[in-house]
Design a protein around this motif. Structure first.
Motif, PDB file in Angstrom:
ATOM      1  N   LEU A 233       0.827  -1.210   0.000  1.00  0.00           N
ATOM      2  CA  LEU A 233       0.000   0.000   0.000  1.00  0.00           C
ATOM      3  C   LEU A 233       0.862   1.261   0.000  1.00  0.00           C
ATOM      4  O   LEU A 233       0.629   2.201  -0.774  1.00  0.00           O
ATOM      5  CB  LEU A 233      -0.930  -0.011   1.214  1.00  0.00           C
ATOM      6  N   THR A 234       1.871   1.273   0.864  1.00  0.00           N
ATOM      7  CA  THR A 234       2.753   2.441   0.928  1.00  0.00           C
ATOM      8  C   THR A 234       3.575   2.569  -0.347  1.00  0.00           C
ATOM      9  O   THR A 234       3.783   3.682  -0.853  1.00  0.00           O
ATOM     10  CB  THR A 234       3.689   2.325   2.149  1.00  0.00           C
ATOM     11  N   ASP A 235       4.049   1.451  -0.882  1.00  0.00           N
ATOM     12  CA  ASP A 235       4.816   1.479  -2.130  1.00  0.00           C
ATOM     13  C   ASP A 235       3.978   2.045  -3.277  1.00  0.00           C
ATOM     14  O   ASP A 235       4.475   2.828  -4.096  1.00  0.00           O
ATOM     15  CB  ASP A 235       5.280   0.072  -2.496  1.00  0.00           C
ATOM     16  N   SER A 236       2.726   1.632  -3.349  1.00  0.00           N
ATOM     17  CA  SER A 236       1.857   2.088  -4.431  1.00  0.00           C
ATOM     18  C   SER A 236       1.615   3.591  -4.339  1.00  0.00           C
ATOM     19  O   SER A 236       1.608   4.294  -5.364  1.00  0.00           O
ATOM     20  CB  SER A 236       0.525   1.336  -4.373  1.00  0.00           C
ATOM     21  N   ALA A 237       1.413   4.093  -3.130  1.00  0.00           N
ATOM     22  CA  ALA A 237       1.222   5.529  -2.959  1.00  0.00           C
ATOM     23  C   ALA A 237       2.473   6.295  -3.388  1.00  0.00           C
ATOM     24  O   ALA A 237       2.384   7.339  -4.049  1.00  0.00           O
ATOM     25  CB  ALA A 237       0.877   5.835  -1.503  1.00  0.00           C
ATOM     26  N   THR A 238       3.652   5.762  -3.050  1.00  0.00           N
ATOM     27  CA  THR A 238       4.901   6.405  -3.445  1.00  0.00           C
ATOM     28  C   THR A 238       5.088   6.357  -4.954  1.00  0.00           C
ATOM     29  O   THR A 238       5.486   7.346  -5.576  1.00  0.00           O
ATOM     30  CB  THR A 238       6.093   5.709  -2.757  1.00  0.00           C
ATOM     31  N   THR A 239       4.789   5.210  -5.562  1.00  0.00           N
ATOM     32  CA  THR A 239       4.938   5.059  -7.015  1.00  0.00           C
ATOM     33  C   THR A 239       4.051   6.036  -7.775  1.00  0.00           C
ATOM     34  O   THR A 239       4.486   6.672  -8.757  1.00  0.00           O
ATOM     35  CB  THR A 239       4.590   3.622  -7.429  1.00  0.00           C
ATOM     36  N   LEU A 240       2.817   6.179  -7.362  1.00  0.00           N
ATOM     37  CA  LEU A 240       1.901   7.085  -8.045  1.00  0.00           C
ATOM     38  C   LEU A 240       2.320   8.540  -7.872  1.00  0.00           C
ATOM     39  O   LEU A 240       2.132   9.370  -8.772  1.00  0.00           O
ATOM     40  CB  LEU A 240       0.477   6.870  -7.530  1.00  0.00           C
ATOM     41  N   ILE A 374      -6.612  -0.099  -7.384  1.00  0.00           N
ATOM     42  CA  ILE A 374      -7.609   0.505  -6.496  1.00  0.00           C
ATOM     43  C   ILE A 374      -7.318   1.983  -6.294  1.00  0.00           C
ATOM     44  O   ILE A 374      -8.228   2.830  -6.359  1.00  0.00           O
ATOM     45  CB  ILE A 374      -7.632  -0.239  -5.144  1.00  0.00           C
ATOM     46  N   MET A 375      -6.053   2.318  -6.086  1.00  0.00           N
ATOM     47  CA  MET A 375      -5.699   3.704  -5.798  1.00  0.00           C
ATOM     48  C   MET A 375      -5.786   4.593  -7.025  1.00  0.00           C
ATOM     49  O   MET A 375      -5.936   5.819  -6.902  1.00  0.00           O
ATOM     50  CB  MET A 375      -4.294   3.757  -5.203  1.00  0.00           C
ATOM     51  N   LEU A 376      -5.699   4.010  -8.223  1.00  0.00           N
ATOM     52  CA  LEU A 376      -5.880   4.797  -9.440  1.00  0.00           C
ATOM     53  C   LEU A 376      -7.331   5.211  -9.643  1.00  0.00           C
ATOM     54  O   LEU A 376      -7.617   6.196 -10.326  1.00  0.00           O
ATOM     55  CB  LEU A 376      -5.401   4.006 -10.663  1.00  0.00           C
ATOM     56  N   HIS A 377      -8.257   4.455  -9.058  1.00  0.00           N
ATOM     57  CA  HIS A 377      -9.675   4.705  -9.304  1.00  0.00           C
ATOM     58  C   HIS A 377     -10.464   5.039  -8.048  1.00  0.00           C
ATOM     59  O   HIS A 377     -11.654   5.339  -8.142  1.00  0.00           O
ATOM     60  CB  HIS A 377     -10.302   3.475  -9.973  1.00  0.00           C
ATOM     61  N   ALA A 378      -9.832   4.967  -6.874  1.00  0.00           N
ATOM     62  CA  ALA A 378     -10.559   5.256  -5.635  1.00  0.00           C
ATOM     63  C   ALA A 378      -9.577   5.742  -4.580  1.00  0.00           C
ATOM     64  O   ALA A 378      -8.369   5.532  -4.682  1.00  0.00           O
ATOM     65  CB  ALA A 378     -11.293   4.003  -5.133  1.00  0.00           C
ATOM     66  N   SER A 379     -10.104   6.419  -3.583  1.00  0.00           N
ATOM     67  CA  SER A 379      -9.269   6.907  -2.491  1.00  0.00           C
ATOM     68  C   SER A 379      -9.298   5.913  -1.332  1.00  0.00           C
ATOM     69  O   SER A 379     -10.337   5.318  -1.038  1.00  0.00           O
ATOM     70  CB  SER A 379      -9.762   8.272  -2.002  1.00  0.00           C
ATOM     71  N   LEU A 380      -8.136   5.724  -0.702  1.00  0.00           N
ATOM     72  CA  LEU A 380      -8.018   4.801   0.417  1.00  0.00           C
ATOM     73  C   LEU A 380      -7.343   5.498   1.593  1.00  0.00           C
ATOM     74  O   LEU A 380      -6.542   6.420   1.404  1.00  0.00           O
ATOM     75  CB  LEU A 380      -7.175   3.578   0.028  1.00  0.00           C
TER      76      LEU A 380
END
Length: 411
Positions: A233-240, A374-380
């Motif tokens: 989850l943290t990696d994905s937020a950093t990548t985006l 999920i993070m590309l299409h929704a907020s978490l």
């Protein structure tokens, strides 16, 4: 085959399992570190979005298919796997051609990505069987794949004017081609013919060991339901966040990220080589990993700031260095705990351990794609969810390592 070619292939023969693990992880990392960024820098941003979406979705599909394949205990000869790998290389070359020159649409991109990853499933099974036979985490081979991917990413950011189809194509296709040639040009011992799971659950015919229902349940909770989802989850937020900066024409943040990764992963490789057989050191690595995840979660909001100061670079450098140093160590500790569960849960009848390990490796590859989708299409609420999963994983791994004392090596 000429003797000049046969000699190096004979030398690589004993290292086939590690080489497959390395190449498989390198092919998994390369799009995120190199190919997608190359499309952005080459002014192919629409193609980058199409490929990213197709890549993430196909990883989920192929992960499910790999679990199904291992459940049936199907195995192919090394030569057949080599032919499939060369076919995957051709599909990847076609993918790159379409991405740079068109036509390139969502359906075609998804079909090519999905076909490539499905073809590689039998090859990945060879690496999984090697890991189970050795009883040691394959983290060091994956770290080498990380390092090579990061080097290519740094070169790409330092020389963006060189980005073109003829630079990207060999980098993408070469891993598949090398592995395909290795598997097809040398006669390794052939695998058994396809058999059903019921015929192989005892492990008598093909060396596949069975695991009790209790051990399988514990493996599922720790390896599948928890795993490294908190880190993903943290990696994905950093990548985006880095992707947004690169699309805006700012490559400094991405370059700082890759340089930091290169240094921290080099240190992680040395540490992992010294700790893979020590339970006490694995416990320490897991504690370091958990502490790092808490720090990264706290520092994550700084990446979203739009100020021109140095706080974003400092936050990113600290997050990335700690993550890429402790991340592989935490994953290795998780692997060791899961292998201990399998080893001590072996019995005469039960679920084949290859199925469970394949499920873990497939889920591990799907964690970040699913999180990104999920993070590309929704907020978490990334911070809260990451903390929950991090706590579950760290507590579970520490409990298993203390219970079994890390005895995973198969006699």
């Amino acid at each position: 085959m000429s003797h000049g070619v046969a000699f190096p292939l004979a030398f690589l023969g004993p290292f086939l399992g590690p080489f497959i693990i390395f190449m498989g992880h390198f092919a998994y990392l390369l799009p995120f570190y190199f190919t997608l960024n190359a499309l952005i820098l080459g002014n192919r941003q629409e193609a980058e979005w199409i490929m990213r979406s197709a890549l993430l979705k196909s990883m989920v599909i192929s992960g499910v298919a790999e679990i199904f394949w291992s459940t049936l205990c199907w195995q192919l000869s090394h030569r057949s796997c080599g032919i499939l790998t060369l076919a995957a290389a051709f599909l990847q070359s076609l993918q790159m051609f379409c991405a740079f020159f068109g036509p390139y649409d969502a359906l075609g991109a998804f079909a090519l990505q999905c076909a490539t990853q499905l073809l590689m499933i039998p090859v990945a099974q060879i690496g999984a069987q090697h890991t189970l036979k050795q009883g040691i985490s394959p983290a060091r081979y994956k770290i080498i794949a990380w390092l090579l991917s990061v080097v290519l990413a740094i070169v790409l950011l330092l020389f963006p004017n060189l980005v073109c189809f003829w630079l990207v194509l060999p980098c993408v296709v070469l891993p598949y081609t090398m592995l395909g040639i290795l598997l097809t040009a040398r006669s390794f011992p052939t695998a058994t013919k396809p058999q059903s799971a019921s015929k192989t659950s005892s492990g008598a015919s093909n060396g596949v060991s069975a695991v009790s229902a209790t051990a399988a349940a514990g493996f599922g909770v720790l390896g599948l339901l928890s795993g490294t989802i908190g880190e993903a989850l943290t990696d994905s937020a950093t990548t985006l966040a880095l992707r947004s900066e690169l699309k805006a024409g700012n490559s400094e943040l991405a370059l700082a990220n890759h340089v930091t990764v290169l240094s921290s992963m080099s240190l992680a490789f040395w540490t992992q080589s010294k700790s893979e057989r020590s339970t006490q050191k694995q416990v320490l690595c897991m504690l370091l990993w958990a502490g790092c995840q808490v720090f990264r979660i706290a520092a994550l909001p700084y990446l979203g700031k739009q100020d021109t100061g140095q706080s974003r670079f400092v936050a990113l450098a600290a997050m990335v260095f700690l993550d890429k140093y402790t991340g592989p160590l935490g994953s290795a500790s998780l692997d060791s705990a899961l292998l201990a569960v399998l080893y001590h849960g072996r019995c005469n009848k039960g679920l084949p351990e290859t199925v469970l390990w394949t499920m873990r490796t497939a889920v591990a590859r799907m964690e970040r794609p699913i999180c990104q989708l999920i993070m590309l299409h929704a907020s978490l609420d990334v911070e809260t969810l990451s903390l929950i999963f991090t706590f579950m994983t760290s507590v579970g791994v520490l409990a298993v390592l203390q219970l079994y004392d890390g005895r995973t090596k198969v006699d």
